[in-house]
Each structure stands twice: as structure tokens, then as C-alpha cells.
Design an enzyme around this catalytic site. Structure first.
Site, PDB file in Angstrom:
ATOM      1  N   GLU A   1       4.084  -5.480   7.526  1.00 15.74           N
ATOM      2  CA  GLU A   1       3.028  -4.317   8.428  1.00 15.74           C
ATOM      3  C   GLU A   1       3.597  -4.260   9.791  1.00 15.74           C
ATOM      4  OE1 GLU A   1       0.272  -5.569   4.809  1.00 15.74           O
ATOM      5  OE2 GLU A   1       1.942  -6.721   6.359  1.00 15.74           O
TER       6      GLU A   1
ATOM      7  N   ALA B   1       0.868  -1.350   0.119  1.00 15.22           N
ATOM      8  CA  ALA B   1      -0.059   0.023   0.031  1.00 15.22           C
ATOM      9  C   ALA B   1       0.793   1.080   0.017  1.00 15.22           C
ATOM     10  CB  ALA B   1      -0.940  -0.146   1.259  1.00 15.22           C
TER      11      ALA B   1
END
Length: 260
Positions: free
Chosen positions: A134, A66
Site C-alpha cells: 500500500e 483491493a
């Protein structure tokens, strides 16, 4: 179909969807995910497309994750909204009636690994790298990674990759079952197309019903899954392709499927 961040083209009955932000290593921002969702919606209603290949533009990255620059300023509500858009899009990809092959060239990190896991299976170039980084950024995987990755590689490998934020190469990804095949980068798309053509040569309705049965069964108990398989198996006998396929077998000739 014209978009700013993705491309879609047809090669006969094969649809090729490319995430095309090479300067950003094909990172997923809100606009890209929204375009992806729109494109997938058109693909699912396109009877000409029998198989889909998803890949990344350029030579360095499938999808590097992302867009961190965009995410870094979001609050809790905005972060959850962004995650929901991507989750819905990836679930739509997972549930496309057509089989979807991920052709992974270069980085497939974070959202890229999650996108690859939403596809039916994955081919990787030798320079591919996979990971869910993440937790090293203070967040969890948010585009389906906590759910799909352990289902693809098993709980142990899935948890290890997510907890450690480690990055693995193509050979290790192949060893743990994350990818089906590793090939030189210059052969990646040819190999994916070769398999796509083989899939497309079979009875379209049967292939799509088989995909639906597999996806349904993975998410329920085996008895319920087998009952659903029984239903789709019976449905096949209402198709012209079943009659043609079996007649061709008996007559020792190549079947001429009409997708009916």
C-alpha cells in the site's frame, strides 16, 4: 447462496468460501466485500458448518488486493467508508465461531494478505506471494493489516513488510510464521481439507470455546485472558460432549460427539 463474485459450498461439515473473480485476480471491490460479509453472516449461524476454508478462484491468485481501479477515484470520505466495510467484514471472519483456514494459492497482496491474516491460520501453495504494497500506492493498509500482520509475524517483520512494500514468497512466509505449511499447488485444498476434517472430528463446542479464548486473550492482558479461559473451561463440563469424550478415553474407544 448465489453471488456474483464469490462462491460458497459445503463438503460435509466443511464450508468452502471462494473469492471468484479470476480475471481480476480476485481483487476486492465493494460488491465483492459486501457479498463476502453477507455470506459470512450466514455461515456464522449455520450449525452444519464446523470449519471454514477461504480460498481464491483460479490458479494465479488468492486475492491480489483491493480493486485499484475502483479505489483510484475515491475521495477521503469514500475511501474511509470502503475501508470500514472491509474492516468490519474481516473482523467478522476473525470472530466466526468456526475455525477458518486460509488456503492461499498465488498472490495474497494488500487486502488479500489482510484477509489471510483474519483467518485462524494459513496454508500456502508453493507459488504463493505475500505482501502489503500500500505505501507504494500512497496509502496505508486499510483492511486491518497494520494491526493483524504484526500480531501474526511480530512487530519487526510486520513493520518491515509494510514499510518496504516488499513481496515475499511462500517459503519466506513460512519462515517468519505467516503461514503454517507450504505444499504443491495441486495439493493445497486437499491438505486444507485434511486439517479441517481433523478439527471437525473433535468436540465442536470445545473447539469454538478454545477459539474464543485465544482471540479474547490476544487482545488483553494475560491475567484477564486466563480468567476468561477459566470460564470457558468450566462451561465445557456442562456439555454432553465432555462426558462422552472422557468416557471414551477411559473406555479406550473412539468418542462419538453430538455437538451438545
Amino acid at each position: 447462496m448465489s453471488y456474483n463474485n464469490i462462491k460458497f459450498e459445503k463438503d460435509g461439515v466443511i464450508g468452502i468460501l471462494t473469492i471468484d473473480r479470476p480475471k481480476a485476480l480476485n481483487a476486492l471491490n465493494t460488491e465483492t466485500v459486501t457479498e463476502l460479509n453477507d455470506c459470512v453472516g450466514k455461515i456464522e449461524n449455520d450449525p452444519e458448518v464446523k470449519v471454514v476454508i477461504i480460498t481464491g478462484g483460479g490458479s494465479k491468485s488468492f486475492v491480489a488486493g483491493a480493486d485499484i481501479v475502483e479505489m483510484s477515484t475515491k475521495n477521503a470520505v469514500e475511501g474511509r467508508f470502503f475501508g470500514k466495510i472491509a474492516q468490519d467484514t474481516f473482523t467478522r471472519i476473525e470472530n466466526l465461531p468456526q475455525p477458518v483456514i486460509a488456503a492461499v494459492n498465488g498472490y495474497a497482496l494488500g487486502g488479500g494478505c489482510e484477509l489471510a491474516c483474519a483467518c485462524d491460520f494459513r496454508y500456502a501453495s508453493e507459488n504463493a506471494k505475500f505482501g502489503q504494497p500500500e505505501v507504494g500506492l500512497g496509502i496505508t493498509p486499510g483492511f486491518g493489516g497494520t494491526q493483524r500482520l504484526p500480531r501474526v509475524v511480530g512487530r519487526g517483520y510486520g513493520k518491515e513488510l509494510i514499510y518496504t512494500a516488499s513481496m515475499i514468497d511462500a517459503e519466506e512466509a513460512h519462515r517468519i510464521g505467516l503461514v503454517n505449511k507450504v505444499v504443491p499447488q495441486e495439493q493445497l485444498m486437499d491438505e486444507a481439507k485434511k486439517t479441517a476434517k481433523k478439527i471437525a472430528s473433535n468436540a465442536k463446542i470445545a473447539v469454538q470455546l478454545a477459539k474464543a479464548a485465544i482471540n479474547r486473550g490476544i487482545n488483553c492482558d494475560v491475567i484477564t485472558g486466563i480468567a476468561y479461559e477459566d470460564e470457558v473451561f468450566g462451561l465445557c463440563f456442562a456439555t454432553e460432549d465432555q462426558k462422552e469424550g472422557m468416557a471414551a478415553f477411559v473406555e479406550k474407544r473412539k468418542a462419538n460427539f453430538t455437538d451438545k
